[in-house]
Scaffold this motif. Sequence first.
Motif, PDB file in Angstrom:
ATOM      1  N   ARG A 188       0.830  -1.211   0.000  1.00  9.84           N
ATOM      2  CA  ARG A 188       0.000   0.000   0.000  1.00  9.84           C
ATOM      3  C   ARG A 188       0.863   1.260   0.000  1.00  9.84           C
ATOM      4  NH1 ARG A 188      -2.424  -3.479  -1.406  1.00  9.84           N
ATOM      5  NH2 ARG A 188      -4.077  -4.633  -0.348  1.00  9.84           N
ATOM      6  N   ALA A 189       1.966   1.220   0.728  1.00  7.72           N
ATOM      7  CA  ALA A 189       2.872   2.376   0.745  1.00  7.72           C
ATOM      8  C   ALA A 189       3.454   2.617  -0.640  1.00  7.72           C
ATOM      9  CB  ALA A 189       3.986   2.141   1.770  1.00  7.72           C
ATOM     10  N   LEU A 190       3.964   1.573  -1.272  1.00  6.76           N
ATOM     11  CA  LEU A 190       4.585   1.700  -2.593  1.00  6.76           C
ATOM     12  C   LEU A 190       3.566   2.089  -3.652  1.00  6.76           C
ATOM     13  CD1 LEU A 190       6.921   1.354  -4.598  1.00  6.76           C
ATOM     14  CD2 LEU A 190       6.399  -1.103  -4.649  1.00  6.76           C
ATOM     15  N   ASP A 191       2.437   1.427  -3.684  1.00  3.91           N
ATOM     16  CA  ASP A 191       1.426   1.682  -4.717  1.00  3.91           C
ATOM     17  C   ASP A 191       0.935   3.121  -4.704  1.00  3.91           C
ATOM     18  OD1 ASP A 191       1.529  -0.927  -5.524  1.00  3.91           O
ATOM     19  OD2 ASP A 191      -0.350  -1.535  -4.564  1.00  3.91           O
ATOM     20  N   ASN A 192       0.934   3.728  -3.516  1.00  4.45           N
ATOM     21  CA  ASN A 192       0.318   5.044  -3.364  1.00  4.45           C
ATOM     22  C   ASN A 192       1.302   6.145  -3.009  1.00  4.45           C
ATOM     23  OD1 ASN A 192      -2.633   4.315  -3.664  1.00  4.45           O
ATOM     24  ND2 ASN A 192      -2.021   2.883  -2.074  1.00  4.45           N
ATOM     25  N   SER A 193       2.579   5.813  -2.942  1.00  4.15           N
ATOM     26  CA  SER A 193       3.634   6.799  -2.639  1.00  4.15           C
ATOM     27  C   SER A 193       3.337   7.545  -1.345  1.00  4.15           C
ATOM     28  CB  SER A 193       3.780   7.794  -3.794  1.00  4.15           C
ATOM     29  OG  SER A 193       4.015   7.133  -5.008  1.00  4.15           O
ATOM     30  N   VAL A 194       2.999   6.788  -0.303  1.00  2.00           N
ATOM     31  CA  VAL A 194       2.709   7.369   1.007  1.00  2.00           C
ATOM     32  C   VAL A 194       3.480   6.597   2.080  1.00  2.00           C
ATOM     33  CG1 VAL A 194       0.396   8.161   0.387  1.00  2.00           C
ATOM     34  CG2 VAL A 194       0.686   5.868   1.353  1.00  2.00           C
ATOM     35  N   TYR A 195       3.670   7.246   3.220  1.00  5.63           N
ATOM     36  CA  TYR A 195       4.141   6.528   4.397  1.00  5.63           C
ATOM     37  C   TYR A 195       2.981   5.719   4.978  1.00  5.63           C
ATOM     38  CZ  TYR A 195       8.435   9.357   4.633  1.00  5.63           C
ATOM     39  OH  TYR A 195       9.639   9.945   4.363  1.00  5.63           O
ATOM     40  N   ILE A 213       6.752   2.374   7.344  1.00  4.92           N
ATOM     41  CA  ILE A 213       7.114   2.021   5.973  1.00  4.92           C
ATOM     42  C   ILE A 213       7.226   3.282   5.124  1.00  4.92           C
ATOM     43  CG2 ILE A 213       6.431   0.655   3.953  1.00  4.92           C
ATOM     44  CD1 ILE A 213       4.612  -0.904   6.072  1.00  4.92           C
ATOM     45  N   SER A 214       8.251   3.342   4.303  1.00 10.04           N
ATOM     46  CA  SER A 214       8.494   4.513   3.455  1.00 10.04           C
ATOM     47  C   SER A 214       7.606   4.484   2.220  1.00 10.04           C
ATOM     48  CB  SER A 214       9.958   4.554   3.014  1.00 10.04           C
ATOM     49  OG  SER A 214      10.155   3.694   1.894  1.00 10.04           O
ATOM     50  N   PRO A 215       7.494   5.620   1.510  1.00  9.90           N
ATOM     51  CA  PRO A 215       6.721   5.641   0.265  1.00  9.90           C
ATOM     52  C   PRO A 215       7.294   4.751  -0.833  1.00  9.90           C
ATOM     53  CG  PRO A 215       7.030   7.869   1.099  1.00  9.90           C
ATOM     54  CD  PRO A 215       7.933   6.973   1.894  1.00  9.90           C
ATOM     55  N   ARG A 216       8.498   4.260  -0.653  1.00 13.63           N
ATOM     56  CA  ARG A 216       9.078   3.284  -1.596  1.00 13.63           C
ATOM     57  C   ARG A 216       8.724   1.853  -1.218  1.00 13.63           C
ATOM     58  NH1 ARG A 216      12.534   5.733  -5.104  1.00 13.63           N
ATOM     59  NH2 ARG A 216      13.319   7.778  -4.473  1.00 13.63           N
ATOM     60  N   THR A 239      10.964  13.448   0.821  1.00 12.21           N
ATOM     61  CA  THR A 239      11.029  12.054   0.371  1.00 12.21           C
ATOM     62  C   THR A 239       9.775  11.689  -0.402  1.00 12.21           C
ATOM     63  OG1 THR A 239      12.463  11.374   2.186  1.00 12.21           O
ATOM     64  CG2 THR A 239      11.145   9.653   1.142  1.00 12.21           C
ATOM     65  N   ILE A 240       8.622  12.117   0.094  1.00  5.06           N
ATOM     66  CA  ILE A 240       7.371  11.822  -0.607  1.00  5.06           C
ATOM     67  C   ILE A 240       7.406  12.386  -2.018  1.00  5.06           C
ATOM     68  CG2 ILE A 240       4.882  12.249  -0.651  1.00  5.06           C
ATOM     69  CD1 ILE A 240       4.965  12.297   2.416  1.00  5.06           C
ATOM     70  N   GLN A 241       7.827  13.632  -2.148  1.00  2.00           N
ATOM     71  CA  GLN A 241       7.860  14.255  -3.468  1.00  2.00           C
ATOM     72  C   GLN A 241       8.882  13.588  -4.368  1.00  2.00           C
ATOM     73  OE1 GLN A 241       5.560  16.595  -4.473  1.00  2.00           O
ATOM     74  NE2 GLN A 241       6.408  15.885  -6.419  1.00  2.00           N
ATOM     75  N   SER A 242      10.024  13.213  -3.806  1.00  2.00           N
ATOM     76  CA  SER A 242      11.058  12.541  -4.591  1.00  2.00           C
ATOM     77  C   SER A 242      10.563  11.207  -5.134  1.00  2.00           C
ATOM     78  CB  SER A 242      12.300  12.321  -3.723  1.00  2.00           C
ATOM     79  OG  SER A 242      13.271  11.575  -4.419  1.00  2.00           O
ATOM     80  N   VAL A 243       9.879  10.447  -4.285  1.00  2.00           N
ATOM     81  CA  VAL A 243       9.336   9.154  -4.726  1.00  2.00           C
ATOM     82  C   VAL A 243       8.289   9.366  -5.805  1.00  2.00           C
ATOM     83  CG1 VAL A 243       7.994   7.142  -4.008  1.00  2.00           C
ATOM     84  CG2 VAL A 243       9.854   7.979  -2.560  1.00  2.00           C
ATOM     85  N   ARG A 244       7.442  10.361  -5.634  1.00  2.00           N
ATOM     86  CA  ARG A 244       6.385  10.609  -6.617  1.00  2.00           C
ATOM     87  C   ARG A 244       6.964  11.083  -7.950  1.00  2.00           C
ATOM     88  NH1 ARG A 244       1.965  13.272  -2.337  1.00  2.00           N
ATOM     89  NH2 ARG A 244       1.545  11.286  -1.288  1.00  2.00           N
ATOM     90  N   MET A 250       0.901   8.178  -9.186  1.00  2.00           N
ATOM     91  CA  MET A 250      -0.252   9.060  -8.983  1.00  2.00           C
ATOM     92  C   MET A 250      -0.412  10.033 -10.149  1.00  2.00           C
ATOM     93  SD  MET A 250      -1.164   7.514  -6.402  1.00  2.00           S
ATOM     94  CE  MET A 250      -2.689   8.402  -6.271  1.00  2.00           C
ATOM     95  N   LYS A 251       0.689  10.496 -10.692  1.00  2.00           N
ATOM     96  CA  LYS A 251       0.626  11.414 -11.835  1.00  2.00           C
ATOM     97  C   LYS A 251       0.020  10.721 -13.056  1.00  2.00           C
ATOM     98  CE  LYS A 251       3.710  14.067 -14.885  1.00  2.00           C
ATOM     99  NZ  LYS A 251       3.630  13.187 -16.065  1.00  2.00           N
ATOM    100  N   ASP A 252       0.376   9.451 -13.244  1.00  2.00           N
ATOM    101  CA  ASP A 252      -0.057   8.719 -14.431  1.00  2.00           C
ATOM    102  C   ASP A 252      -1.353   7.933 -14.203  1.00  2.00           C
ATOM    103  OD1 ASP A 252       2.184   9.676 -15.696  1.00  2.00           O
ATOM    104  OD2 ASP A 252       3.377   7.858 -15.362  1.00  2.00           O
TER     105      ASP A 252
END
Length: 261
Positions: A188-195, A213-216, A239-244, A250-252
């Motif tokens: 869930r963290a990776l799929d949604n780029s969230v902690y 858990i990190s956004p990665r 970190t959130i913005q970097s992962v996104r 989320m953009k795509d």
Amino acid sequence: MIKIAAIQMRSEKALVDVNRKKAVAFVKEAAANGAKLICLPELWVSGYGLKTSMFHQLAEHVEGTTVTMFQQLAKALRVVLIVPFPEREELDKSLFISAAIINVDGKICGIQRKSLIWGTENKTFLPGEKKYPVYKTAAGNLGVLICYDIEFPEPARLLALQKADLIVVPSVWSIKAQQRWDIQLPARALDNSVYVLGVNAVSEGVCGKSKFISPRGTVLKEGSATNEGIIYGNIDMNTIQSVRNDIPYMKDYPPEFTPRG
């Protein structure tokens, strides 16, 4: 950065005063160590797996002792608290598994009810509405998914689409389902780029292992499988913005994929 904390505790079944006293001590410890957001496990105040009649005795209104006590504590410590509790609806006495989201001024941002009921919980509790708001708190924009709610991809995705930075998951997660706990929260963290902050209990049959858990999708901190304790993590908006930027899920994301209910 914003420091957050998961309190992994062992509840004494039906001993509300004992559990409150322990939880207050844990919250004070976490706040003293710099945590600005602190979460307790699902049904920590009553314990899990009680008879329906006992839950009816122990369940509280939102204005009851437990939530009021932790509103005062949040204000005194200037922290955001996520406080699960067995909720009794005032009008018809229906029971829900709920969590109060309390801001640093002691005011309630909202009450999140568990929307997907696991197994025999349906003999005691009703599901809450399938609505997943983002709560704007002094510690950031967050969503709360209680235990089984995180096992479905759609609630987490709806929170991410509403710009959540953190999903908090108060739980009583079994040893039997431990593999799902280890896979689904990082997913869930990776799929949604969230902690994601998974806050589990410890007791007989419960797997512990609270996680930050990190956004990665990387597990940055993990608690014991058997012992009480507090795990800490830091929310870094950069970190959130970097992962996104690196992984533009989320953009795509096509708008037509959005769950409509």
